[in-house]
Design an enzyme around this catalytic site. Sequence first.
Site, PDB file in Angstrom:
ATOM      1  N   ARG A  22       0.844  -1.197   0.000  1.00  0.00           N
ATOM      2  CA  ARG A  22       0.000   0.000   0.000  1.00  0.00           C
ATOM      3  C   ARG A  22       0.874   1.239   0.000  1.00  0.00           C
ATOM      4  O   ARG A  22       1.754   1.384   0.853  1.00  0.00           O
ATOM      5  CB  ARG A  22      -0.923   0.016   1.216  1.00  0.00           C
ATOM      6  CG  ARG A  22      -1.989  -1.051   1.108  1.00  0.00           C
ATOM      7  CD  ARG A  22      -3.051  -0.939   2.156  1.00  0.00           C
ATOM      8  NE  ARG A  22      -3.871  -2.137   2.105  1.00  0.00           N
ATOM      9  CZ  ARG A  22      -4.703  -2.515   3.043  1.00  0.00           C
ATOM     10  NH1 ARG A  22      -4.863  -1.783   4.117  1.00  0.00           N
ATOM     11  NH2 ARG A  22      -5.400  -3.622   2.911  1.00  0.00           N
ATOM     12  N   SER A 113      -7.973  -0.867   0.655  1.00  0.00           N
ATOM     13  CA  SER A 113      -8.975  -1.141   1.671  1.00  0.00           C
ATOM     14  C   SER A 113      -9.719   0.110   2.125  1.00  0.00           C
ATOM     15  O   SER A 113     -10.332   0.800   1.332  1.00  0.00           O
ATOM     16  CB  SER A 113      -8.301  -1.838   2.846  1.00  0.00           C
ATOM     17  OG  SER A 113      -9.260  -2.227   3.780  1.00  0.00           O
ATOM     18  N   HIS A 114      -9.577   0.439   3.395  1.00  0.00           N
ATOM     19  CA  HIS A 114     -10.335   1.541   3.999  1.00  0.00           C
ATOM     20  C   HIS A 114      -9.602   2.875   3.860  1.00  0.00           C
ATOM     21  O   HIS A 114     -10.100   3.891   4.322  1.00  0.00           O
ATOM     22  CB  HIS A 114     -10.533   1.234   5.478  1.00  0.00           C
ATOM     23  CG  HIS A 114      -9.232   0.906   6.141  1.00  0.00           C
ATOM     24  ND1 HIS A 114      -8.582  -0.283   5.908  1.00  0.00           N
ATOM     25  CD2 HIS A 114      -8.432   1.615   6.959  1.00  0.00           C
ATOM     26  CE1 HIS A 114      -7.444  -0.292   6.580  1.00  0.00           C
ATOM     27  NE2 HIS A 114      -7.323   0.844   7.231  1.00  0.00           N
ATOM     28  N   LYS A 126      -2.358  -6.667  -3.947  1.00  0.00           N
ATOM     29  CA  LYS A 126      -1.928  -7.866  -3.231  1.00  0.00           C
ATOM     30  C   LYS A 126      -2.203  -9.104  -4.059  1.00  0.00           C
ATOM     31  O   LYS A 126      -3.055  -9.091  -4.960  1.00  0.00           O
ATOM     32  CB  LYS A 126      -2.587  -7.956  -1.868  1.00  0.00           C
ATOM     33  CG  LYS A 126      -4.069  -8.235  -1.891  1.00  0.00           C
ATOM     34  CD  LYS A 126      -4.551  -8.463  -0.469  1.00  0.00           C
ATOM     35  CE  LYS A 126      -6.038  -8.734  -0.452  1.00  0.00           C
ATOM     36  NZ  LYS A 126      -6.535  -9.171   0.850  1.00  0.00           N
ATOM     37  N   ASP A 277     -16.350  -1.357   3.843  1.00  0.00           N
ATOM     38  CA  ASP A 277     -15.242  -0.449   3.522  1.00  0.00           C
ATOM     39  C   ASP A 277     -14.932  -0.406   2.029  1.00  0.00           C
ATOM     40  O   ASP A 277     -15.684  -0.942   1.217  1.00  0.00           O
ATOM     41  CB  ASP A 277     -13.988  -0.858   4.309  1.00  0.00           C
ATOM     42  CG  ASP A 277     -13.423  -2.166   3.817  1.00  0.00           C
ATOM     43  OD1 ASP A 277     -14.215  -3.005   3.329  1.00  0.00           O
ATOM     44  OD2 ASP A 277     -12.199  -2.373   3.894  1.00  0.00           O
ATOM     45  N   ASP A 279     -13.001  -2.000  -0.061  1.00  0.00           N
ATOM     46  CA  ASP A 279     -12.985  -3.228  -0.856  1.00  0.00           C
ATOM     47  C   ASP A 279     -13.976  -4.278  -0.356  1.00  0.00           C
ATOM     48  O   ASP A 279     -13.939  -5.426  -0.814  1.00  0.00           O
ATOM     49  CB  ASP A 279     -11.568  -3.811  -0.920  1.00  0.00           C
ATOM     50  CG  ASP A 279     -11.023  -4.173   0.443  1.00  0.00           C
ATOM     51  OD1 ASP A 279     -11.436  -3.559   1.443  1.00  0.00           O
ATOM     52  OD2 ASP A 279     -10.182  -5.086   0.530  1.00  0.00           O
ATOM     53  N   ASP A 281     -14.458  -5.875   2.525  1.00  0.00           N
ATOM     54  CA  ASP A 281     -14.195  -6.993   3.441  1.00  0.00           C
ATOM     55  C   ASP A 281     -14.459  -6.640   4.903  1.00  0.00           C
ATOM     56  O   ASP A 281     -14.581  -7.515   5.748  1.00  0.00           O
ATOM     57  CB  ASP A 281     -12.784  -7.572   3.249  1.00  0.00           C
ATOM     58  CG  ASP A 281     -11.682  -6.549   3.432  1.00  0.00           C
ATOM     59  OD1 ASP A 281     -11.990  -5.373   3.719  1.00  0.00           O
ATOM     60  OD2 ASP A 281     -10.502  -6.930   3.289  1.00  0.00           O
ATOM     61  N   ARG A 282     -14.570  -5.352   5.210  1.00  0.00           N
ATOM     62  CA  ARG A 282     -14.854  -4.976   6.602  1.00  0.00           C
ATOM     63  C   ARG A 282     -16.344  -4.735   6.796  1.00  0.00           C
ATOM     64  O   ARG A 282     -17.064  -4.470   5.829  1.00  0.00           O
ATOM     65  CB  ARG A 282     -14.117  -3.685   6.960  1.00  0.00           C
ATOM     66  CG  ARG A 282     -12.631  -3.815   6.900  1.00  0.00           C
ATOM     67  CD  ARG A 282     -11.961  -2.544   7.347  1.00  0.00           C
ATOM     68  NE  ARG A 282     -10.528  -2.775   7.440  1.00  0.00           N
ATOM     69  CZ  ARG A 282      -9.714  -2.134   8.252  1.00  0.00           C
ATOM     70  NH1 ARG A 282     -10.183  -1.196   9.046  1.00  0.00           N
ATOM     71  NH2 ARG A 282      -8.429  -2.415   8.283  1.00  0.00           N
ATOM     72  N   GLU A 363     -11.529 -10.173  13.553  1.00  0.00           N
ATOM     73  CA  GLU A 363     -10.536  -9.238  14.064  1.00  0.00           C
ATOM     74  C   GLU A 363     -11.237  -7.991  14.578  1.00  0.00           C
ATOM     75  O   GLU A 363     -12.311  -7.623  14.094  1.00  0.00           O
ATOM     76  CB  GLU A 363      -9.590  -8.820  12.945  1.00  0.00           C
ATOM     77  CG  GLU A 363      -8.756  -9.943  12.403  1.00  0.00           C
ATOM     78  CD  GLU A 363      -7.733  -9.398  11.443  1.00  0.00           C
ATOM     79  OE1 GLU A 363      -6.594  -9.185  11.857  1.00  0.00           O
ATOM     80  OE2 GLU A 363      -8.091  -9.131  10.286  1.00  0.00           O
ATOM     81  N   GLU A 364     -10.542  -7.324  15.514  1.00  0.00           N
ATOM     82  CA  GLU A 364     -11.086  -6.088  16.063  1.00  0.00           C
ATOM     83  C   GLU A 364     -11.218  -5.005  14.992  1.00  0.00           C
ATOM     84  O   GLU A 364     -11.991  -4.082  15.140  1.00  0.00           O
ATOM     85  CB  GLU A 364     -10.216  -5.592  17.218  1.00  0.00           C
ATOM     86  CG  GLU A 364      -8.707  -5.507  16.949  1.00  0.00           C
ATOM     87  CD  GLU A 364      -8.295  -4.481  15.937  1.00  0.00           C
ATOM     88  OE1 GLU A 364      -8.877  -3.396  15.946  1.00  0.00           O
ATOM     89  OE2 GLU A 364      -7.378  -4.778  15.132  1.00  0.00           O
ATOM     90  N   SER A 365     -10.429  -5.122  13.917  1.00  0.00           N
ATOM     91  CA  SER A 365     -10.406  -4.090  12.881  1.00  0.00           C
ATOM     92  C   SER A 365     -11.592  -4.234  11.922  1.00  0.00           C
ATOM     93  O   SER A 365     -11.434  -4.101  10.720  1.00  0.00           O
ATOM     94  CB  SER A 365      -9.083  -4.141  12.125  1.00  0.00           C
ATOM     95  OG  SER A 365      -8.875  -5.444  11.617  1.00  0.00           O
ATOM     96  N   LYS A 376     -11.863 -11.855   4.861  1.00  0.00           N
ATOM     97  CA  LYS A 376     -12.976 -11.398   5.658  1.00  0.00           C
ATOM     98  C   LYS A 376     -14.046 -10.863   4.716  1.00  0.00           C
ATOM     99  O   LYS A 376     -13.758 -10.543   3.559  1.00  0.00           O
ATOM    100  CB  LYS A 376     -12.538 -10.387   6.687  1.00  0.00           C
ATOM    101  CG  LYS A 376     -11.822  -9.186   6.153  1.00  0.00           C
ATOM    102  CD  LYS A 376     -11.317  -8.365   7.319  1.00  0.00           C
ATOM    103  CE  LYS A 376     -10.691  -7.074   6.865  1.00  0.00           C
ATOM    104  NZ  LYS A 376      -9.238  -7.132   6.837  1.00  0.00           N
TER     105      LYS A 376
HETATM  106  C1  G16 Z   1      -5.913  -5.463   6.902  1.00  0.00           C
HETATM  107  C2  G16 Z   1      -5.719  -6.891   7.277  1.00  0.00           C
HETATM  108  C3  G16 Z   1      -6.354  -7.154   8.612  1.00  0.00           C
HETATM  109  C4  G16 Z   1      -5.823  -6.197   9.642  1.00  0.00           C
HETATM  110  C5  G16 Z   1      -6.029  -4.781   9.187  1.00  0.00           C
HETATM  111  C6  G16 Z   1      -5.388  -3.763  10.104  1.00  0.00           C
HETATM  112  O1  G16 Z   1      -7.254  -5.211   6.699  1.00  0.00           O
HETATM  113  O2  G16 Z   1      -6.277  -7.750   6.324  1.00  0.00           O
HETATM  114  O3  G16 Z   1      -6.092  -8.475   8.947  1.00  0.00           O
HETATM  115  O4  G16 Z   1      -6.462  -6.389  10.866  1.00  0.00           O
HETATM  116  O5  G16 Z   1      -5.434  -4.615   7.919  1.00  0.00           O
HETATM  117  O6  G16 Z   1      -4.030  -3.944  10.092  1.00  0.00           O
HETATM  118  P1  G16 Z   1      -3.061  -2.943  10.816  1.00  0.00           P
HETATM  119  O7  G16 Z   1      -3.524  -2.904  12.252  1.00  0.00           O
HETATM  120  O8  G16 Z   1      -1.710  -3.547  10.643  1.00  0.00           O
HETATM  121  O9  G16 Z   1      -3.223  -1.587  10.185  1.00  0.00           O
HETATM  122  P2  G16 Z   1      -7.748  -4.412   5.433  1.00  0.00           P
HETATM  123  O10 G16 Z   1      -9.230  -4.345   5.579  1.00  0.00           O
HETATM  124  O11 G16 Z   1      -7.060  -3.072   5.554  1.00  0.00           O
HETATM  125  O12 G16 Z   1      -7.273  -5.203   4.263  1.00  0.00           O
END
Ligand code: G16
Length: 543
Positions: A22, A113-114, A126, A277, A279, A281-282, A363-365, A376
């Site tokens: 990213r 992503s977000h 990715k 979000d 893409d 997945d969230r 995940e918490e995220s 996800k």
């Molecule tokens: C990605 C990963 C998740 C992770 C999140 C936050 O999500 O796929 O597993 O929890 O990033 O990661 P970090 O805390 O390292 O910023 P996404 O939705 O951004 O692809």
Amino acid sequence: MTPRTISTRPFTDQRPGTSGLRKKVTRFQEPHYLENFVQSIFDSVGKLQGETLVVGGDGRYFNREAIQTIIRMAAANGIGHLLVGRAGLLSTPAASAVIRKHGAAGGIILSASHNPGGPDGDFGIKFNTANGGPAPEKITEAIYRRTLEIDRYLTLDCPDLPLDHLGSHRLGETTVEIIDPVADYAQLMEALFDFDAIRELLQGGFTLRFDAMHAVTGPYAHEILENRLGAPSGTVMNGTPLPDFGGGHPDPNLAYARELVELLFSDDGPDFGAASDGDGDRNMILGRNFFVTPSDSLALLTANARLVPGYRNGIAGVARSMPTSLAVDRVAEKLGIECYETPTGWKFFGNLMDAGKVTLCGEESFGTGSNHIREKDGLWAVLFWLNILAARRQSVAEIVRQHWAEYGRNFYTRHDYEELEMAAAQGVMQHLEQQFAILPGQQFGSFRVTSCDNFSYTDPVDGSVSSNQGIRILFDGGSRIVYRLSGTGTVGATLRIYIESYEPDPGKQLQDPQEALAPLIEIAGRLAELPARTGRTAPSVIT
Ligand code: G16
């Protein structure tokens, strides 16, 4: 059509983070930057020649240009069959579903992503493997090593393909098929959930809003929620994908999905609200006047899985990332199933799911998912909730409060300090580690430290070890403070502090988490010497 070989020189900053590479759009637009990374995928992931590869993205700025580049390079590198989402769109979960359904050797997903999009925003890329999941570290590291020595890439001289129309094209030996990005995914959702029961719930006056945040889930939500489940038109807000997400920050949390949050917390708001979000997945789940934390959501889905057709026969086990709250652990214990604790990053769940050890994970995220794919899945979580609501006919708040009364409540919050100087953020982590020897046994107010470590994970399937995955400080009674540096930011460093305590008494479970956790929040700041080391007195984002 003869492939052309283009000379290039390595870039030194192409190491994939938590979820792929990213960077700022402007970095990706530099000559050869994208091409180097794509060629490094082809060079280091063996066995792609003649195989099927899936390509799609979240529609953000530079998505279309990048897809045309990847199509040319894939054809020049001898990929047999390319499946490309119409208009260059494929949500991350849909890409995973398409890879699995069509037996592809992998996929290239374009998303940050977000993170915000647009010419000054972020872009990302990715590689996902044949199981549909993000490439594990051994592959991302091999790609990275290749980026450091690359001296040429292959491409074709040919015009852009018409991405907006379904159809098949030949590029040399390669067939490029433009596919409907929604169809396979929607079919999979129909197979997992009780669409009749959800339809009946909606016909009975239950109201919902889904905020697609002008990102990729708009077309998916329109098709599934409005067309197939009969929710009234207008249920999906911000449903048209835009290259800059309408100027917004497509991160479904209380801070960035404000329009939806205000609606759900208004007097005549809908019964249920959800957002996804960039893409797709969230997910964020809201009831009327009620926010469900992602950690609680995972625990609830696990506890109620038997109400959902796709999970009626029980679940093999669950997994959560280390910083995710321990709420699901209590459900797993009661169900008599294993609960795995992995590092942050969805890629760590893939092996567990492939080995049949885990059915649900989260995940918490704001990420929840299952073994139906290897990513996800935002809309999946929304449908799971709707299925539970259809079966239980209670409000979101009632369901969550009953859950707390039965299992206890894990108060939880995450405080993010964004765009710190890298050296300052690393200094915080080093300072914490230097206290490991003296912390155990120390008393902070009513909290006594039982242990602390820097989390290390040994994958139970392949034995690979991932260390330095976050600092944990554990206290008596199940409270925790966790510190990590984000692996997804593109500017400076983001320090995440995750704070949690456990409250078994239903009489004390309705407090505001920031209040309930105030003493631990103070301890977290003091232990890290935040103001002195970072110059910050408050977090940038609280979730
Ligand atoms: C990605 C990963 C998740 C992770 C999140 C936050 O999500 O796929 O597993 O929890 O990033 O990661 P970090 O805390 O390292 O910023 P996404 O939705 O951004 O692809």
